[in-house]
Design a protein around this motif. Structure first.
Motif, PDB file in Angstrom:
ATOM      1  N   LYS A   1     105.282   9.363 -10.102  1.00 41.21           N
ATOM      2  CA  LYS A   1     105.947  10.591 -10.537  1.00 41.21           C
ATOM      3  C   LYS A   1     107.229  10.862  -9.758  1.00 41.21           C
ATOM      4  CE  LYS A   1     101.711  12.688 -12.177  1.00 41.21           C
ATOM      5  NZ  LYS A   1     100.748  13.768 -12.041  1.00 41.21           N
ATOM      6  N   ALA A   2     107.370  10.227  -8.611  1.00 45.97           N
ATOM      7  CA  ALA A   2     108.577  10.409  -7.808  1.00 45.97           C
ATOM      8  C   ALA A   2     109.600   9.365  -8.231  1.00 45.97           C
ATOM      9  CB  ALA A   2     108.253  10.252  -6.324  1.00 45.97           C
ATOM     10  N   ASN A   3     110.804   9.812  -8.542  1.00 46.33           N
ATOM     11  CA  ASN A   3     111.864   8.883  -8.921  1.00 46.33           C
ATOM     12  C   ASN A   3     112.615   8.471  -7.669  1.00 46.33           C
ATOM     13  OD1 ASN A   3     113.969   7.449  -9.930  1.00 46.33           O
ATOM     14  ND2 ASN A   3     114.634   8.986 -11.397  1.00 46.33           N
ATOM     15  N   THR A   4     112.181   7.378  -7.080  1.00 44.06           N
ATOM     16  CA  THR A   4     112.778   6.926  -5.829  1.00 44.06           C
ATOM     17  C   THR A   4     114.117   6.235  -6.045  1.00 44.06           C
ATOM     18  OG1 THR A   4     111.518   4.865  -5.923  1.00 44.06           O
ATOM     19  CG2 THR A   4     110.551   6.683  -4.674  1.00 44.06           C
TER      20      THR A   4
ATOM     21  N   LEU B   1     106.683   3.105   2.937  1.00 43.15           N
ATOM     22  CA  LEU B   1     105.941   3.381   1.706  1.00 43.15           C
ATOM     23  C   LEU B   1     106.826   3.158   0.482  1.00 43.15           C
ATOM     24  CD1 LEU B   1     103.309   4.474   0.446  1.00 43.15           C
ATOM     25  CD2 LEU B   1     104.263   6.759   0.692  1.00 43.15           C
ATOM     26  N   ILE B   2     108.042   3.686   0.511  1.00 46.93           N
ATOM     27  CA  ILE B   2     108.977   3.508  -0.606  1.00 46.93           C
ATOM     28  C   ILE B   2     109.316   2.028  -0.771  1.00 46.93           C
ATOM     29  CG2 ILE B   2     111.322   3.973  -1.426  1.00 46.93           C
ATOM     30  CD1 ILE B   2     111.039   6.754   0.000  1.00 46.93           C
ATOM     31  N   ILE B   3     109.584   1.351   0.318  1.00 46.72           N
ATOM     32  CA  ILE B   3     109.907  -0.081   0.258  1.00 46.72           C
ATOM     33  C   ILE B   3     108.753  -0.853  -0.373  1.00 46.72           C
ATOM     34  CG2 ILE B   3     110.318  -2.147   1.656  1.00 46.72           C
ATOM     35  CD1 ILE B   3     111.695  -0.175   3.703  1.00 46.72           C
TER      36      ILE B   3
ATOM     37  N   SER C   1     112.853   0.497  -4.981  1.00 51.86           N
ATOM     38  CA  SER C   1     114.039   0.875  -4.222  1.00 51.86           C
ATOM     39  C   SER C   1     115.125  -0.130  -4.550  1.00 51.86           C
ATOM     40  CB  SER C   1     113.746   0.903  -2.722  1.00 51.86           C
ATOM     41  OG  SER C   1     113.248  -0.333  -2.281  1.00 51.86           O
ATOM     42  N   ASN C   2     116.343   0.329  -4.543  1.00 57.44           N
ATOM     43  CA  ASN C   2     117.475  -0.508  -4.920  1.00 57.44           C
ATOM     44  C   ASN C   2     118.113  -1.094  -3.674  1.00 57.44           C
ATOM     45  OD1 ASN C   2     119.839  -1.623  -5.827  1.00 57.44           O
ATOM     46  ND2 ASN C   2     120.417   0.108  -7.104  1.00 57.44           N
ATOM     47  N   SER C   3     117.965  -2.398  -3.514  1.00 54.25           N
ATOM     48  CA  SER C   3     118.463  -3.043  -2.297  1.00 54.25           C
ATOM     49  C   SER C   3     119.975  -2.985  -2.163  1.00 54.25           C
ATOM     50  CB  SER C   3     118.013  -4.499  -2.241  1.00 54.25           C
ATOM     51  OG  SER C   3     118.589  -5.243  -3.293  1.00 54.25           O
TER      52      SER C   3
ATOM     53  N   ASN D   1     125.406   4.540   0.019  1.00 53.46           N
ATOM     54  CA  ASN D   1     125.735   5.960   0.048  1.00 53.46           C
ATOM     55  C   ASN D   1     127.248   6.127  -0.020  1.00 53.46           C
ATOM     56  OD1 ASN D   1     126.682   5.429   2.650  1.00 53.46           O
ATOM     57  ND2 ASN D   1     124.951   6.415   3.672  1.00 53.46           N
ATOM     58  N   ASP D   2     127.719   7.337   0.150  1.00 56.11           N
ATOM     59  CA  ASP D   2     129.161   7.597   0.056  1.00 56.11           C
ATOM     60  C   ASP D   2     129.959   6.897   1.153  1.00 56.11           C
ATOM     61  OD1 ASP D   2     128.077   9.302   1.973  1.00 56.11           O
ATOM     62  OD2 ASP D   2     129.413  10.958   1.492  1.00 56.11           O
ATOM     63  N   LEU D   3     129.291   6.446   2.208  1.00 55.10           N
ATOM     64  CA  LEU D   3     129.956   5.696   3.270  1.00 55.10           C
ATOM     65  C   LEU D   3     129.805   4.191   3.058  1.00 55.10           C
ATOM     66  CD1 LEU D   3     128.877   7.865   6.337  1.00 55.10           C
ATOM     67  CD2 LEU D   3     131.044   7.929   5.072  1.00 55.10           C
ATOM     68  N   ARG D   4     129.292   3.800   1.894  1.00 54.07           N
ATOM     69  CA  ARG D   4     129.084   2.407   1.484  1.00 54.07           C
ATOM     70  C   ARG D   4     128.083   1.676   2.375  1.00 54.07           C
ATOM     71  NH1 ARG D   4     133.138   0.520  -2.276  1.00 54.07           N
ATOM     72  NH2 ARG D   4     132.692  -1.572  -1.553  1.00 54.07           N
ATOM     73  N   LYS D   5     127.100   2.413   2.860  1.00 51.69           N
ATOM     74  CA  LYS D   5     126.058   1.821   3.692  1.00 51.69           C
ATOM     75  C   LYS D   5     124.798   1.585   2.860  1.00 51.69           C
ATOM     76  CE  LYS D   5     127.587   3.555   8.141  1.00 51.69           C
ATOM     77  NZ  LYS D   5     127.153   4.142   9.412  1.00 51.69           N
ATOM     78  N   THR D   6     124.291   0.365   2.946  1.00 52.08           N
ATOM     79  CA  THR D   6     123.048   0.010   2.264  1.00 52.08           C
ATOM     80  C   THR D   6     121.861   0.477   3.099  1.00 52.08           C
ATOM     81  OG1 THR D   6     122.902  -2.120   3.384  1.00 52.08           O
ATOM     82  CG2 THR D   6     124.127  -2.068   1.282  1.00 52.08           C
ATOM     83  N   PRO D   7     120.653   0.467   2.507  1.00 50.29           N
ATOM     84  CA  PRO D   7     119.474   0.807   3.306  1.00 50.29           C
ATOM     85  C   PRO D   7     119.340  -0.059   4.554  1.00 50.29           C
ATOM     86  CG  PRO D   7     118.911   0.834   0.987  1.00 50.29           C
ATOM     87  CD  PRO D   7     120.311   0.282   1.085  1.00 50.29           C
TER      88      PRO D   7
END
Length: 82
Positions: free
Chosen positions: A9-12, A37-39, A44-46, A50-56
């Motif tokens: 139900k959570a849109n990760t 847990l999300i991983i 999750s999108n590898s 973000n706005d600073l162009r940093k990946t997880p």
């Protein structure tokens, strides 16, 4: 939290205006258990940035989170350094 994420139900994968996903927020806030847990859900999108162009992966490295960094590397997440 675990039940919500595992229920589907959570849109990760959704992102905020700043490009943050549930995973990136968990990593930035040092919520290691939630990040793992999300991983582990595989939802999750590898390549997301973000706005600073940093990946997880970059966020995990920047925050010194070795556990999350190792798990992301195991799954083939990339840095996408520009």
């Amino acid at each position: 939290m675990e039940n919500i994420i595992n229920s589907g139900k959570a849109n990760t994968l959704s992102t905020s205006r700043e490009g943050h996903t549930a995973l990136s927020l968990a990593i930035e806030n040092q919520w290691t258990d939630i990040a793992i847990l999300i991983i582990n859900t595989g939802k999750s999108n590898s390549g997301s940035t973000n706005d600073l162009r940093k990946t997880p992966l970059i966020l995990a490295i920047d925050n010194g989170n070795q556990e999350v960094t190792n798990r992301l590397l195991e799954l083939g997440f990339k840095c996408n350094v520009y």
